[in-house]
Motif scaffolding. Structure first.
Motif, short mmCIF file in Angstrom:
data_model
loop_
_atom_site.label_atom_id
_atom_site.label_comp_id
_atom_site.label_asym_id
_atom_site.label_seq_id
_atom_site.Cartn_x
_atom_site.Cartn_y
_atom_site.Cartn_z
N THR A 1 37.49 -8.82 56.43
CA THR A 1 37.66 -9.76 55.15
C THR A 1 36.68 -8.92 53.85
N GLY A 2 35.81 -8.06 54.46
CA GLY A 2 35.03 -7.49 53.49
C GLY A 2 33.81 -8.40 53.14
N GLU A 3 33.80 -9.52 53.70
CA GLU A 3 32.72 -10.49 53.74
C GLU A 3 31.15 -9.67 54.05
N ARG A 4 30.17 -9.84 53.22
CA ARG A 4 29.02 -9.16 53.73
C ARG A 4 28.05 -10.28 53.62
N TYR A 5 27.05 -10.12 54.72
CA TYR A 5 25.87 -10.92 54.71
C TYR A 5 24.52 -9.94 54.81
N GLY A 6 23.64 -10.57 53.99
CA GLY A 6 22.60 -9.68 54.01
C GLY A 6 21.32 -10.54 54.41
N PHE A 7 20.21 -9.87 55.07
CA PHE A 7 19.26 -10.44 55.76
C PHE A 7 17.99 -9.89 55.34
N ALA A 8 16.97 -10.94 54.96
CA ALA A 8 15.43 -10.39 54.49
C ALA A 8 14.84 -9.82 55.83
N SER A 9 15.12 -10.34 57.17
CA SER A 9 14.53 -9.70 58.18
C SER A 9 15.24 -9.67 59.28
N LEU A 10 14.81 -8.86 60.36
CA LEU A 10 15.56 -8.79 61.70
C LEU A 10 15.73 -10.14 62.43
N LYS A 11 14.69 -11.07 62.38
CA LYS A 11 14.70 -12.20 62.80
C LYS A 11 16.07 -13.09 62.23
N THR A 12 16.15 -13.08 60.86
CA THR A 12 17.16 -13.72 60.69
C THR A 12 18.76 -13.40 60.97
N LEU A 13 18.72 -12.06 60.99
CA LEU A 13 19.83 -11.38 61.49
C LEU A 13 20.24 -11.83 62.92
N PHE A 14 19.22 -11.75 63.90
CA PHE A 14 19.46 -12.34 64.99
C PHE A 14 19.65 -13.68 65.20
N SER A 15 19.09 -14.58 64.24
CA SER A 15 19.52 -16.03 64.10
C SER A 15 20.89 -16.29 63.91
N PHE A 16 21.66 -15.37 62.85
CA PHE A 16 22.65 -15.55 62.55
C PHE A 16 23.62 -15.09 63.28
N LEU A 17 23.44 -14.00 64.30
CA LEU A 17 24.24 -13.55 65.17
C LEU A 17 24.37 -14.54 66.46
N GLN A 18 23.12 -15.33 66.80
CA GLN A 18 22.96 -16.29 67.85
C GLN A 18 24.09 -17.38 67.38
N ALA A 19 23.75 -17.98 66.05
CA ALA A 19 24.72 -19.02 65.75
C ALA A 19 26.24 -18.64 65.66
N LEU A 20 26.50 -17.40 65.24
CA LEU A 20 27.81 -16.93 65.57
C LEU A 20 28.57 -16.98 66.80
N VAL A 21 27.80 -16.45 67.65
CA VAL A 21 28.31 -16.41 68.98
C VAL A 21 28.38 -17.82 69.81
N ASP A 22 27.43 -18.55 69.21
CA ASP A 22 27.32 -20.03 69.82
C ASP A 22 28.45 -20.99 69.21
N SER A 23 28.88 -20.60 68.22
CA SER A 23 30.00 -21.38 67.51
C SER A 23 31.36 -21.42 68.01
N ASP A 24 32.13 -22.33 68.18
CA ASP A 24 33.58 -22.19 68.93
C ASP A 24 34.30 -22.10 67.88
#
Length: 83
Positions: A35-58
């Motif tokens: 899609t070309g959609e880009r997400y930027g993260f101010a820290s690795l902690k927020t990157l990891f939170s995003f990834l966790q929410a992504l894989v937990d999502s149905d």
């Protein structure tokens, strides 16, 4: 109707180190090749939170309110590909 189940995700990950004058901080971005959609993260902690929410999502994509919450806190940014 049954929700689709995700079996595969693909993102290009970019990492870079910045300094706030006192300490070094790692920042990151993820870009969806489809899609070309880009997400930027101010820290690795927020990157990891995003990834966790992504894989937990149905759903096929992370819920908009999850990303909006990160943006409101200044932890993440979203950019869509211009056509």
């Amino acid at each position: 109707m049954a929700k689709s189940q995700r079996h595969y995700l693909s993102y290009m990950l970019r990492l870079w180190r910045t300094s706030d004058g006192k300490k070094h901080v790692w920042q990151a971005s993820l870009e969806s090749p489809g899609t070309g959609e880009r997400y930027g993260f101010a820290s690795l902690k927020t990157l990891f939170s995003f990834l966790q929410a992504l894989v937990d999502s149905d759903d096929d994509q992370i819920h908009d309110h999850d990303v909006r919450g990160m943006e409101e806190r200044g932890d993440a940014t979203t950019k869509r590909r211009e056509t």
